[in-house]
Design an enzyme around this catalytic site. Structure first.
Site, short mmCIF file in Angstrom:
data_model
loop_
_atom_site.label_atom_id
_atom_site.label_comp_id
_atom_site.label_asym_id
_atom_site.label_seq_id
_atom_site.Cartn_x
_atom_site.Cartn_y
_atom_site.Cartn_z
N TRP A 105 86.19 66.85 121.50
CA TRP A 105 86.69 66.66 122.86
C TRP A 105 86.80 67.98 123.60
CZ3 TRP A 105 85.71 62.45 125.11
CH2 TRP A 105 85.66 61.27 124.38
N ASP A 179 94.54 68.73 127.28
CA ASP A 179 94.06 67.34 127.18
C ASP A 179 94.88 66.67 126.08
OD1 ASP A 179 92.78 64.95 126.69
OD2 ASP A 179 90.78 65.81 126.42
N LYS A 203 94.50 55.29 124.96
CA LYS A 203 94.83 55.60 123.57
C LYS A 203 96.30 55.25 123.30
CE LYS A 203 90.70 57.43 123.56
NZ LYS A 203 90.37 58.81 123.88
C1 PLP Z 1 89.19 59.44 124.59
C2 PLP Z 1 89.36 60.86 124.94
C3 PLP Z 1 88.81 61.40 126.11
C4 PLP Z 1 87.90 60.63 127.03
O1 PLP Z 1 88.49 59.64 127.72
P1 PLP Z 1 87.61 58.72 128.72
O2 PLP Z 1 88.65 57.82 129.26
O3 PLP Z 1 86.58 58.02 127.91
O4 PLP Z 1 87.02 59.59 129.74
C5 PLP Z 1 89.04 62.73 126.39
N1 PLP Z 1 89.79 63.49 125.59
C6 PLP Z 1 90.33 63.01 124.45
C7 PLP Z 1 91.15 63.91 123.58
C8 PLP Z 1 90.14 61.68 124.09
O5 PLP Z 1 90.68 61.20 122.95
#
Ligand code: PLP
Length: 367
Positions: A105, A179, A203
């Protein structure tokens, strides 16, 4: 009706209480005669849903008054472009941004940011197959970075920051951008140590389609002129996340999840439960030679736990019998292989226990 234990990395399990309440309110939200999905985002009913969601999130994460909470769309991947477009303008162009590369990521964030700035990878654990987090004292930060980006929980590689890095001193005051898509609300954090926190909702918060940004007020108002207005955080903040139509139903469900979290005892209680849940699985993985987890012990994620069978020819059989027991979505990400159990807030400890019991039975049968 049978509910399974769903170990998906995302979209992921939601608390059953939340789904039930949403079902009960589907046709008529609290006497309004409407579904939340049908409401004007500018009407008083939706405004009350929105205000409660924001208030509860602020309380759950103890977000200080000088931070704005934005409800956006575009996902974590969208933010990979939105963050640089909003922050690199703090410095003369082309600006430099520091990244800590700890897995897929943060890798995606690096790739996207290169469209908007010079990227300095200040530290990387790629040489360790992303089984570690580079220790803070090894980071080679830039003197004049526009910001420093970290992914505090790498959903695919299963590494998590168990410390909050200080970066301002070395960089001349660069804000830390995190993030937190896959572990926000799973543990207590000190928001004041970050300039920006972002995450997709699917998530650990609610349905896909909602993206949260928590941003310190002084970082607003410096977006590049190429930044779409709908993603200029200042524009969004000035319009209380209603510059354009926000993802209303996703905000409603997220709000129900926030209320559920408060009923459970808040983030401190979730953190306790998440520590216990993760320990249950890691302790077993470490005690057997039949399965393994390869992440350095002090960097292991409490949310996403990749593991491997010593005999990979049993992978398909492992997944098929798991499915038969109502244990779903255990296949690892294709870039890593093996298995992965994602055990977010909504996964009860009974689900992790059921997984460990199953893994023991499978080992007895095939070991
Ligand atoms: C799932 C995830 C993303 C991407 O999310 P999207 O909604 O598919 O754009 C970005 N960063 C992390 C750490 C993730 O787990």
């Amino acid at each position: 009706m049978t509910r399974v234990y769903n170990f998906s990395a995302g979209p992921a399990m939601l608390p059953q209480e939340v789904l039930k309440q949403a079902a009960e309110e589907m046709l008529d939200w609290q006497g309004s005669g409407m579904s939340v999905m049908e409401m004007s985002h500018r009407g008083k009913e939706f405004q009350s849903i929105f205000d409660a969601a924001e208030r509860d999130l602020r309380e759950l994460l103890a977000v200080p008054a000088n931070y704005r909470i934005l409800f956006l769309q575009g996902g974590g991947i969208g933010e990979n472009a939105v963050v640089p477009m909003n922050l690199v303008g703090r410095k003369p162009q082309p600006a430099t941004v520091d990244f800590i590369h700890t897995g897929s990521w943060s890798g995606k964030s690096i790739k996207e940011a290169k469209k908007y700035c010079n990227v300095n990878v200040a530290a990387s654990s790629e040489g360790d197959q992303f089984h570690t987090i580079p220790p803070r004292d090894s980071w080679k930060l830039s003197r004049d970075a526009a910001y420093v980006h970290v992914c505090t929980n790498e959903t695919i590689h299963g590494v998590e920051f168990h410390f909050t890095p200080d970066v301002a001193g070395e960089t001349g005051g660069a804000p830390l951008v995190a993030d937190m898509s896959s572990h926000i609300l799973s543990r207590q954090i000190d928001v004041s140590r970050y300039g920006v926190i972002f995450g997709g909702a699917q998530k650990n918060i609610g349905p896909a389609g909602l993206t949260l940004v928590i941003v310190r007020e002084d970082l607003l108002g410096q977006a590049l002129s190429i930044c779409p207005s709908a993603f200029d955080w200042k524009t969004v903040a000035d319009n209380n996340s209603m510059y354009n139509t926000p993802p209303t139903y996703a905000i409603y469900i997220a709000g129900l999840v926030f209320q559920w979290l408060k009923r459970q005892g808040g983030v401190a209680e979730m953190e306790k439960r998440n520590i216990a849940k993760a320990a249950l699985l890691y302790d077993y993985l470490d005690a057997t030679g039949f399965y393994s987890n390869q992440v350095a012990v002090d960097c292991r994620s409490r949310m996403n736990i990749p593991f491997f069978l010593a005999d990979e020819s049993l992978n398909d059989a492992f997944l098929a019998s798991a499915r038969a027991r109502g244990l779903l979505q255990l296949k690892g990400h294709k870039s890593v292989g093996g298995m992965r159990a994602s055990i977010y807030n909504a996964m009860p400890i009974e689900g992790v226990q059921a997984l460990v019991d199953y893994m023991k039975d499978f080992e007895k049968q095939h070991g």
